[in-house]
Design an enzyme around this catalytic site. Structure first.
Site, PDB file in Angstrom:
ATOM      1  N   HIS A 193      -4.140   4.024   5.587  1.00  0.00           N
ATOM      2  CA  HIS A 193      -4.078   2.667   5.743  1.00  0.00           C
ATOM      3  C   HIS A 193      -2.852   2.095   4.782  1.00  0.00           C
ATOM      4  O   HIS A 193      -2.601   0.887   4.993  1.00  0.00           O
ATOM      5  CB  HIS A 193      -5.144   2.045   5.024  1.00  0.00           C
ATOM      6  CG  HIS A 193      -5.266   1.994   3.405  1.00  0.00           C
ATOM      7  ND1 HIS A 193      -5.795   3.127   3.062  1.00  0.00           N
ATOM      8  CD2 HIS A 193      -4.969   1.342   2.640  1.00  0.00           C
ATOM      9  CE1 HIS A 193      -5.736   3.150   1.707  1.00  0.00           C
ATOM     10  NE2 HIS A 193      -4.989   2.052   1.294  1.00  0.00           N
TER      11      HIS A 193
HETATM   12  C1  UD1 Z   1      -4.898  -2.866  -0.440  1.00  0.00           C
HETATM   13  C2  UD1 Z   1      -4.127  -2.137  -1.301  1.00  0.00           C
HETATM   14  C3  UD1 Z   1      -4.170  -0.707  -1.589  1.00  0.00           C
HETATM   15  C4  UD1 Z   1      -5.668  -0.178  -1.380  1.00  0.00           C
HETATM   16  C5  UD1 Z   1      -6.171  -0.742  -0.300  1.00  0.00           C
HETATM   17  C6  UD1 Z   1      -7.595  -0.200   0.090  1.00  0.00           C
HETATM   18  C7  UD1 Z   1      -2.400  -3.770  -2.100  1.00  0.00           C
HETATM   19  C8  UD1 Z   1      -0.562  -4.052  -1.917  1.00  0.00           C
HETATM   20  N1  UD1 Z   1      -2.605  -2.789  -1.394  1.00  0.00           N
HETATM   21  O1  UD1 Z   1      -4.273  -2.278   0.786  1.00  0.00           O
HETATM   22  O2  UD1 Z   1      -3.539  -0.462  -2.784  1.00  0.00           O
HETATM   23  O3  UD1 Z   1      -5.284   1.376  -1.267  1.00  0.00           O
HETATM   24  O4  UD1 Z   1      -6.189  -2.166  -0.553  1.00  0.00           O
HETATM   25  O5  UD1 Z   1      -8.216  -0.704   1.172  1.00  0.00           O
HETATM   26  O6  UD1 Z   1      -2.968  -4.453  -2.696  1.00  0.00           O
HETATM   27  N2  UD1 Z   1      -8.017  -7.109   6.333  1.00  0.00           N
HETATM   28  C9  UD1 Z   1      -9.068  -7.320   7.048  1.00  0.00           C
HETATM   29  N3  UD1 Z   1     -10.283  -7.499   6.402  1.00  0.00           N
HETATM   30  C10 UD1 Z   1     -10.539  -7.253   5.190  1.00  0.00           C
HETATM   31  C11 UD1 Z   1      -9.224  -6.937   4.062  1.00  0.00           C
HETATM   32  C12 UD1 Z   1      -7.934  -6.719   4.794  1.00  0.00           C
HETATM   33  O7  UD1 Z   1      -9.188  -7.642   8.344  1.00  0.00           O
HETATM   34  O8  UD1 Z   1     -11.362  -7.541   4.507  1.00  0.00           O
HETATM   35  C13 UD1 Z   1      -6.585  -6.891   7.135  1.00  0.00           C
HETATM   36  C14 UD1 Z   1      -5.796  -8.022   6.994  1.00  0.00           C
HETATM   37  O9  UD1 Z   1      -5.203  -8.139   8.185  1.00  0.00           O
HETATM   38  C15 UD1 Z   1      -4.748  -7.749   5.909  1.00  0.00           C
HETATM   39  C16 UD1 Z   1      -4.637  -6.285   6.273  1.00  0.00           C
HETATM   40  O10 UD1 Z   1      -6.021  -5.605   6.531  1.00  0.00           O
HETATM   41  O11 UD1 Z   1      -3.616  -8.335   6.255  1.00  0.00           O
HETATM   42  C17 UD1 Z   1      -4.283  -5.445   4.821  1.00  0.00           C
HETATM   43  O12 UD1 Z   1      -4.858  -5.953   3.826  1.00  0.00           O
HETATM   44  P1  UD1 Z   1      -4.267  -5.857   2.282  1.00  0.00           P
HETATM   45  O13 UD1 Z   1      -5.207  -6.669   1.561  1.00  0.00           O
HETATM   46  O14 UD1 Z   1      -3.029  -6.573   2.636  1.00  0.00           O
HETATM   47  O15 UD1 Z   1      -3.811  -4.441   1.883  1.00  0.00           O
HETATM   48  P2  UD1 Z   1      -4.506  -3.259   2.231  1.00  0.00           P
HETATM   49  O16 UD1 Z   1      -3.964  -2.312   3.337  1.00  0.00           O
HETATM   50  O17 UD1 Z   1      -6.075  -3.302   2.513  1.00  0.00           O
END
Ligand code: UD1
Length: 365
Positions: free
Chosen positions: A203
């Protein structure tokens, strides 16, 4: 004493769980602020129920967006809560956008800050998490470092806050959850036998932003046709498979079992029964080590250098040949030292440190 924890993403919830238990069990008032960075049931609520955590006291509902959006919006929405809560100490965990936003906001509100899992470094500034942890460490008054190596990293950076070696929370988390996860039905549901499959997660932003890495991953899946690969897919990764027009090719890999992101109990059940795990996560490298499951890390560096001794953790980058070779290599048998992550009483140590430090005077900044 009143403490506010600012959390928002999966790894924050995991680390907060034992700290919450230790604080509340000792009569400390502990308020949980959930930023809303992760909001799907599988990314958030399931962790609160798996760990028996209460509902967050405050939910900031920030949701998805760029790092700037998330960090900025959390700071804006958190300020009034922190002022109103009038806490003695704010705790942040790990290296997510919620961690950094909580750190900046408590600094601006002149509330003392403790960082749980301080001092980790990959020395890779392309990782958003690396910059989040450096900035958080430099804003913190109390730094709770999980390993000796993390303490050394902090000393080398001439950090101004007080550094404490605490051991890593994963030891007590894994000790507890590995027993509970024996009751998980996930293997039966997926018709899997112990040691008959590989577990895979990917991820990280730096891995999921490049189409070439998805091609490498697919090539690895295609050459591993004789192996079952269980892949709980992160929402970001799923979205990028679609964006890059590669979802159909993934769905054609009949050896890959795609799942929604798993809750913690089910995930640990999958991990402790896997033959090997392939991942780009930070936490999973350490959890695999504690469960003695060989780990293949699809990165070129790791902050958990302790896990590499004896080849319990091998770095491959997102390169299909390296990944396949590592999967086919014999599993390690020796050079295992569980104590590198501490004794399993880290949450108690953190509680004892917090109750002994004088947090009553707000910073004179
Ligand atoms: C975040 C953390 C990372 C951690 C990971 C665990 C940062 C910079 N990164 O990354 O350190 O290892 O979480 O998962 O904070 N999304 C959904 N549903 C959700 C959450 C996210 O659909 O419940 C999607 C959204 O499109 C979002 C993307 O996932 O834009 C990424 O989510 P984001 O919170 O930006 O970062 P992670 O990749 O989850």
């Amino acid at each position: 004493m009143k403490i506010v924890s600012v959390v928002g993403a999966r790894p924050n919830f995991v680390k907060m769980a034992p700290v919450h238990k230790a604080l509340v069990g000792s009569g400390i008032e502990h308020m949980i602020v959930h930023t809303g960075q992760h909001y799907d049931y599988e990314m958030s609520d399931v962790f609160f129920s798996d760990f028996g955590l209460p509902k967050p006291d405050i939910y900031l509902d920030v949701g998805s967006g760029s790092s700037c959006f998330q960090i900025g919006e959390i700071i804006k929405r958190l300020e009034n809560t922190l002022i109103w809560a009038n806490a003695d100490l704010v705790l942040v965990y790990g290296d997510t956008n919620s961690t950094l936003a909580g750190a900046i906001c408590s600094d601006k509100c002149k509330i003392k800050l403790g960082h749980v899992e301080a001092g980790l470094r990959s020395y890779d500034s392309a990782m958003p998490e690396e910059n989040n942890r450096i900035m958080t460490d430099h804003l913190s008054d109390y730094l709770f470092a999980p390993t000796r190596n993390a303490v050394t990293n902090l000393r080398n950076e001439k950090i101004t806050g007080r550094v404490f070696y605490t051991g890593d929370l994963s030891v007590e988390i894994i000790n507890r959850i590995k027993v509970i996860s024996k009751q998980s039905k996930i293997l039966d549901t997926l018709d899997l036998k112990s040691r008959s499959y590989l577990l895979l997660t990917m991820h990280r932003a730096e891995n999921t932003n490049l189409r070439e890495y998805f091609i490498q991953l697919l090539k690895a899946f295609e050459s591993l046709g004789d192996n079952t690969i269980v892949f709980p897919i992160h929402p970001r990764t799923k979205k990028m498979f679609k964006t890059f027009g590669l979802l159909d090719r993934l769905l054609k890999c009949s050896n890959v079992k795609l799942l929604l992101p798993s809750g913690y109990i089910d995930f640990i059940a999958l991990l402790q029964n896997a033959s090997k795990v392939v991942t780009d996560s930070g936490g999973i490298q350490k959890e695999a080590y504690l469960l003695k499951i060989p780990c293949i890390t699809m990165r070129n560096n790791t902050e958990w250098v302790e896990t590499m001794k004896g080849r319990w953790n091998v770095l491959t980058g997102v390169n299909s040949k390296n990944i396949v070779n590592a999967i086919r290599s014999p599993s390690p048998t020796s050079q295992y030292n569980k104590s590198v992550f501490g004794s399993g009483r880290t949450s108690k140590v953190i509680y004892e440190l917090i109750s002994s430090i004088n947090t009553t005077n707000k910073k004179g900044k």
